[in-house]
Design a protein around this motif. Structure first.
Motif, short mmCIF file in Angstrom:
data_model
loop_
_atom_site.label_atom_id
_atom_site.label_comp_id
_atom_site.label_asym_id
_atom_site.label_seq_id
_atom_site.Cartn_x
_atom_site.Cartn_y
_atom_site.Cartn_z
N ILE A 65 6.10 40.22 142.21
CA ILE A 65 6.17 41.40 142.95
C ILE A 65 6.32 42.61 142.14
N ALA A 66 7.26 42.37 140.97
CA ALA A 66 7.17 43.51 140.14
C ALA A 66 5.73 43.84 139.58
N GLY A 67 5.14 42.73 139.33
CA GLY A 67 3.76 43.13 138.78
C GLY A 67 2.85 43.78 139.88
N LEU A 68 3.04 43.66 141.08
CA LEU A 68 2.31 44.33 142.22
C LEU A 68 2.86 45.64 142.23
N CYS A 69 4.17 46.01 141.96
CA CYS A 69 4.56 47.19 142.02
C CYS A 69 3.75 48.07 140.92
N ARG A 70 3.80 47.55 139.72
CA ARG A 70 3.16 48.26 138.41
C ARG A 70 1.59 48.61 138.94
N ARG A 71 0.90 47.57 139.71
CA ARG A 71 -0.23 47.94 139.80
C ARG A 71 -0.61 48.99 140.91
N GLN A 72 0.39 48.99 141.79
CA GLN A 72 0.42 50.10 142.98
C GLN A 72 0.47 51.52 142.22
N PHE A 73 1.27 51.57 141.35
CA PHE A 73 1.74 52.75 140.85
C PHE A 73 0.46 53.23 139.82
N GLN A 74 0.02 52.21 139.12
CA GLN A 74 -1.21 52.58 138.44
C GLN A 74 -2.45 52.93 139.40
N CYS A 75 -2.59 52.53 140.56
CA CYS A 75 -3.59 52.91 141.48
C CYS A 75 -3.48 54.34 141.88
N ILE A 76 -2.03 54.77 142.14
CA ILE A 76 -1.88 56.13 142.93
C ILE A 76 -1.83 56.99 141.44
N ALA A 77 -1.66 56.39 140.20
CA ALA A 77 -2.02 57.56 139.16
C ALA A 77 -3.43 57.74 139.03
N GLN A 78 -4.30 56.79 139.13
CA GLN A 78 -5.79 56.67 139.25
C GLN A 78 -6.17 57.70 140.26
N ASP A 79 -5.79 57.69 141.40
CA ASP A 79 -6.36 58.64 142.64
C ASP A 79 -5.30 58.52 143.83
N SER A 80 -4.55 59.22 143.64
CA SER A 80 -3.48 59.55 144.87
C SER A 80 -3.83 59.71 146.40
N TYR A 81 -5.16 59.84 146.44
CA TYR A 81 -5.94 59.96 147.66
C TYR A 81 -6.61 58.62 148.36
N ALA A 82 -6.68 57.90 147.44
CA ALA A 82 -7.42 56.74 147.56
C ALA A 82 -6.65 55.68 148.38
#
Length: 417
Positions: A65-82
């Motif tokens: 679950i912590a790994g998912l949190c990290r991945r999600q924040f990476q995604c938002i950093a990649q594009d916060s509108y996607a």
């Protein structure tokens, strides 16, 4: 699909990556939605920090679950509108002609719940385990991006450069006015192009989405203050949460001739208001789960009475089931997610049990929840594998089983148990 394949399907939805992150596909679509992947973890959260190998946040479940949190924040950093992302930069997408040239992005529909759900998940993991290793410097920057974007989109007309156009005849799949969306005023709420169903908003201030955003900003303020010691960011997040909540109170509450004051589903700040609810979440029905609204709040109860009646244009009844659906699926189809939310948002244990039985009996013989089904014939359904719906059923079942045990320590309104 026989019931014995359920565990294999659940496992195949999740992959652990070499960088320590976790990628969770939505089911029969090979992409990760920020919203769906958060909610897919819902029934597992109660096992974090509850004793055994996961006590204090240790063990494989925490890592996943912590790994998912990290991945999600990476995604938002990649594009916060996607709203949805690929496992690798392979250029896969819902529609190659959408105009997004980032190979990591599956779809770039802006939905404010895409920012709120990851905040809720990370906060839930932190509070249950007291571990803060998810919150590194890069996440600190993402938290600021979220606050800045939600504030910028309070005045979409004048401030935002976000556009979305798709070559389609379906108005629900694109935004009008060269991708800007319908005209909107300034309300204190924050703008959204699309609903949690991925359908375009009719009016761009989605009320349940805004209440969820306000709740998520309150959680962000706690993280900023207690984890990062960033009082400035905490104050900004709390102030924005207050502005959004005030905007909902001023513009998002309407007078119904029968129900009295109740929440609208969407408004535009220019006098337009849409009275309905949608089977996805956050919804008006799910406000005690996502929006920080008490289940016995009179305004919510009036809204709930409207939602679960024929006055809601997306409440459907058939010989096998009755419940809320969505314009996203065929006319008349009922959503299992909405049935689960109906059960999770009521204090009535008998009603929870009735809805569990209803969900069990309307899988069309597959043993799985679906996106939507025909309440006259549940063998007619959309999405043979919709992992979020399965998680919602599991959460309702766990909620029912623990109903008496957790009553004395029930979570604050708007925080999942």
């Amino acid at each position: 699909m026989p019931r014995s394949s359920s565990s294999a399907r659940c496992l195949s939805a999740l992959s652990r990556e070499a960088d320590g992150t976790t990628f969770v596909i939505t089911g029969d679509i090979p992409a990760m939605w920020l919203r769906d992947s958060s909610a897919q973890m819902l029934p597992f959260l109660r096992f974090l920090g509850s004793g055994g190998s996961e006590a204090g946040g240790s063990g494989e479940l925490y890592d996943v679950i912590a790994g998912l949190c990290r991945r999600q924040f990476q995604c938002i950093a990649q594009d916060s509108y996607a709203n949805a992302f690929n496992r690798e930069p392979n250029g896969a997408s819902y529609d190659p002609d959408d105009g997004c040239d980032d190979p990591w992005i599956w779809e770039r529909k802006y939905e404010i719940d895409s920012l709120a759900f990851p905040l809720w998940l990370a906060h839930s993991v932190w509070r249950r385990t007291s571990r803060t290793d998810v919150f590194d410097g890069s996440v600190h920057a993402v938290l600021r991006t979220i606050v800045e974007q939600l504030r910028l989109e309070q005045d979409h007309e004048n401030n935002s450069t976000y556009r979305f156009e798709r070559n389609t005849d379906l108005p629900s799949e694109t935004l009008a006015r060269q991708g800007r969306g319908p005209a909107s005023g300034i309300t204190g709420m924050t703008w959204s192009g699309f609903r949690p169903s991925d359908d375009a908003c009719v009016y761009s201030f989605n009320v349940p989405g805004n209440l969820f955003a306000a709740q998520a900003l309150r959680l962000l303020a706690e993280i900023a203050a207690e984890v990062y010691g960033d009082g400035g960011l905490a104050a900004e997040a709390a102030a924005l949460a207050g502005e959004i909540a005030d905007g909902v109170a001023k513009f998002g509450v309407v007078r119904h001739p029968v129900r009295g004051d109740m929440y609208a589903y969407e408004v535009d700040g220019l006098g337009g208001a849409l009275l309905m609810d949608d089977g996805n979440m956050p919804s008006l029905l799910s406000l005690p789960i996502t929006g920080g609204i008490a289940a016995q709040d009179p305004l919510y109860l009036a809204t709930r009475a409207f939602i679960l009646s024929g006055e809601n244009p997306f409440y459907f009844e058939g010989s096998q089931a009755a419940g809320m659906g969505s314009p996203h699926t065929p006319p008349g189809y009922v959503w299992p997610i909405a049935l689960a939310a109906q059960g999770l948002s009521t204090p009535d244990r008998a009603e929870k049990w009735r809805l569990l039985q209803l969900l069990r009996d309307t899988t069309g013989g597959t043993g799985f929840m679906h996106e939507g089904f025909n309440p006259e014939d549940p063998s007619q359904f959309t999405r043979p594998w919709f992992s979020w719906a399965n998680s919602m059923f599991a959460e309702l079942l766990l909620d029912y089983c623990e109903f008496g045990a957790i009553a004395a320590s029930a979570p604050e309104p708007g925080r999942w148990s």
